[in-house]
Scaffold this motif. Structure first.
Motif: not given
Length: 214
Positions: A66-68, A74-75, A82-84
Motif C-alpha cells: 500500500l505504501a508503494l 504522484p509520480l 489505474g492499472a499503470r
C-alpha cells in the motif's frame, strides 16, 4: 445467498475482473522478466554492480504494498490512478526473485563447461546464449514462477488505486462484511496463482528434459 449462487449471478463481472487481473499480472511479470534477466546477467559480471542492483531489489521487497502504491501515484508518467501504477509496483516487487535466480543460474554453470566452450572458440556472447542460458533456464524459470505467484497476491491490493482485478471483490466484500464476495475474489486469485505456477513448472520440466531427448 451462498457462494455458488453469488458466483453464478455475477459470472460476467467475475470474468471481467479475472481478465483485468490476468492483464495486470501478466504485463508486470513480462516487463519484470525483460528487465530482471538482463540485470541478473549484468550482476554476474561484477560484485560492485551486484551489490547495488540486489540492494535496490531487496529494498523494494521490504516496502509495504500500500505504501508503494501511495509513493508511485504522484509520480509523473509512472503514477496516477489505474492499472499503470499497479503494473509499475508489481514490476518492482517481481524483480528480486527474477534477478537473484538469473544470477544464481548463470554463476552455477560448471566452469569446466565454460572452459570447454572457450576452447572451441566461443565468444562471451556465444557462451551466454548457447551454454549458460540453456543450463540456467530451470533456475531462471523458478524465479519467474515465484514472481508470478507474488504478483497475483499483491495484485489484489491494486484495486485500492482503481486498477481493477479480483481485489475489487475482496475490498468490496470487506467493506460490506460479505464473505461470499470476499471468497469470489480470493478463490479465483488463488486458482490463478496455482495455475500459473503449474504451467510454468511444466515449461521448466519440458526445457530441462528437451536437451537430453534431442
Amino acid at each position: 445467498m451462498g457462494f455458488l449462487e453469488f458466483v453464478t449471478s455475477h459470472r460476467q463481472e467475475l470474468l471481467q475482473l479475472t481478465r483485468e487481473h490476468i492483464v495486470i499480472v501478466g504485463g508486470s511479470c513480462l516487463l519484470a522478466t525483460l528487465v530482471g534477466v538482463p540485470l541478473g546477467v549484468l550482476i554476474s559480471r561484477g560484485p560492485t554492480v551486484r551489490a547495488v542492483v540486489l540492494g535496490f531489489a531487496n529494498v523494494m521487497q521490504t516496502v509495504p504494498s500500500l505504501a508503494l502504491f501511495g509513493f508511485l501515484m504522484p509520480l509523473p508518467f509512472l503514477g496516477g490512478i489505474g492499472a499503470r501504477t499497479a503494473i509499475v509496483a508489481l514490476v518492482l516487487y517481481a524483480l528480486l526473485p527474477i534477478i537473484r535466480n538469473t544470477y544464481t543460474g548463470i554463476v552455477s554453470v560448471d566452469p569446466a563447461v565454460i572452459e570447454a566452450g572457450r576452447g572451441m572458440g566461443m565468444t562471451n556472447r556465444q557462451l551466454l546464449f548457447i551454454v549458460q542460458f540453456p543450463l540456467a533456464m530451470g533456475v531462471i524459470l523458478a524465479g519467474v514462477r515465484t514472481a508470478v505467484v507474488i504478483s497475483v497476491g499483491i495484485g489484489t491490493i491494486a484495486a485500492v488505486i482503481g486498477a481493477g482485478g479480483l481485489g475489487v471483490y475482496i475490498f468490496r466484500g470487506v467493506s460490506m462484511v460479505n464473505n461470499q464476495m470476499i471468497l469470489a475474489g480470493a478463490i479465483p486469485a488463488a486458482l490463478l496463482a496455482l495455475s500459473a505456477d503449474f504451467l510454468l513448472g511444466r515449461v521448466a520440466r519440458y526445457l530441462a528434459v528437451r536437451p537430453e531427448s534431442s
